[in-house]
Design an enzyme around this catalytic site. Structure first.
Site, PDB file in Angstrom:
ATOM      1  CE  LYS A   1      -2.699   2.788   2.847  1.00 13.24           C
ATOM      2  NZ  LYS A   1      -2.797   3.073   4.267  1.00 13.24           N
TER       3      LYS A   1
ATOM      4  CG  ASP B   1      -7.867   3.559   2.227  1.00 11.11           C
ATOM      5  OD1 ASP B   1      -8.805   3.097   1.511  1.00 11.11           O
ATOM      6  OD2 ASP B   1      -7.888   4.721   2.657  1.00 11.11           O
TER       7      ASP B   1
END
Ligand code: SF4
Length: 224
Positions: free
Chosen positions: A127, A146
């Site tokens: 991420k 997310d």
């Protein structure tokens, strides 16, 4: 999933992106930064913390610490104190100092611009690497997943997966590559304003018509 089903899903995703771009024409990375290194630090700090809180902390932090060496000049305790309010500050301190050391040792103090190299840095997972590559370098290597992206992707029927990396794999298949960086920003803006975790505002939602979870259709409040 059959070919026809996949084509329909891709068309629906294009529509979702078009409508959300119209609703949030200024959607962008909400972590303040002025270079790839600052974005890397801000993204490490943003784990389990709001972007708003990170921006408050980095407003001072980035004045005091300008390059990787600066994070190693101070004691661990001092850095912990400076980032304390972002939570998990002991682990984050370790990640930041480890990353700073690796950047100095392996990359001449610069942030590398490839997924493989970024993933080698301590405390940097996919991420974080995607955030840095997409927003600091304009490289579309993947899709940031997310909590907002995961929640909305489920509600919109874009994935059944739970694990962020598996969700990303599904999204990469159906989101046009040119939109890989903007897509998560659109999801995050919409997730914060309308498709909230606890009580989504389906009656105000600009993508309600293409959302299978809308309570106007199902009569039930969508889950998180
Ligand atoms: S219709 Fe409701 S559940 Fe679907 S995206 Fe909009 S707010 Fe979220």
């Amino acid at each position: 999933m059959g070919e026809k089903e996949k084509t329909d899903l891709k068309d629906r995703v294009k529509k979702i992106i078009r409508l959300l771009k119209r609703a949030y024409p200024n959607a962008q990375c909400s972590l303040n930064h002025s270079n790839p290194f600052e974005l890397l630090i801000a993204t490490i700090l943003s784990a389990q913390c709001t972007d708003q809180r990170v921006n408050i902390v980095t407003a001072d932090l980035f004045r005091k610490y300008r390059k990787p060496e600066d994070y190693l000049k101070v004691s661990e305790k001092e850095l912990q104190k400076d980032i304390r309010t972002t939570g998990f500050f002991r682990n984050k301190t370790k990640s930041i100092r480890g990353t700073a050391k690796a950047l100095i040792g392996d990359y001449g103090g610069e942030v590398p611009d490839s997924m493989a190299e970024l993933l080698e840095l301590p405390g940097v997972a996919r991420k974080t690497a995607n955030v840095v590559l997409g927003n600091a370098f304009g490289i579309k290597a993947g899709v940031v997943v997310d909590t907002h992206v995961a929640r909305l992707s489920h509600r919109l029927g874009l994935t059944q997966e739970k694990h962020p990396e598996k969700i990303e794999r599904d999204l990469i298949e159906i989101v046009p590559r040119k939109d890989w960086v903007i897509f998560p920003h659109l999801m995050i803006y919409h997730g914060r304003k309308v498709c909230k975790a606890r009580s989504p505002l389906c009656e105000e939602c600009v993508i309600e018509k293409v959302c299978p979870s809308s309570y106007l259709k199902t009569g039930e409040m969508p889950g998180s």
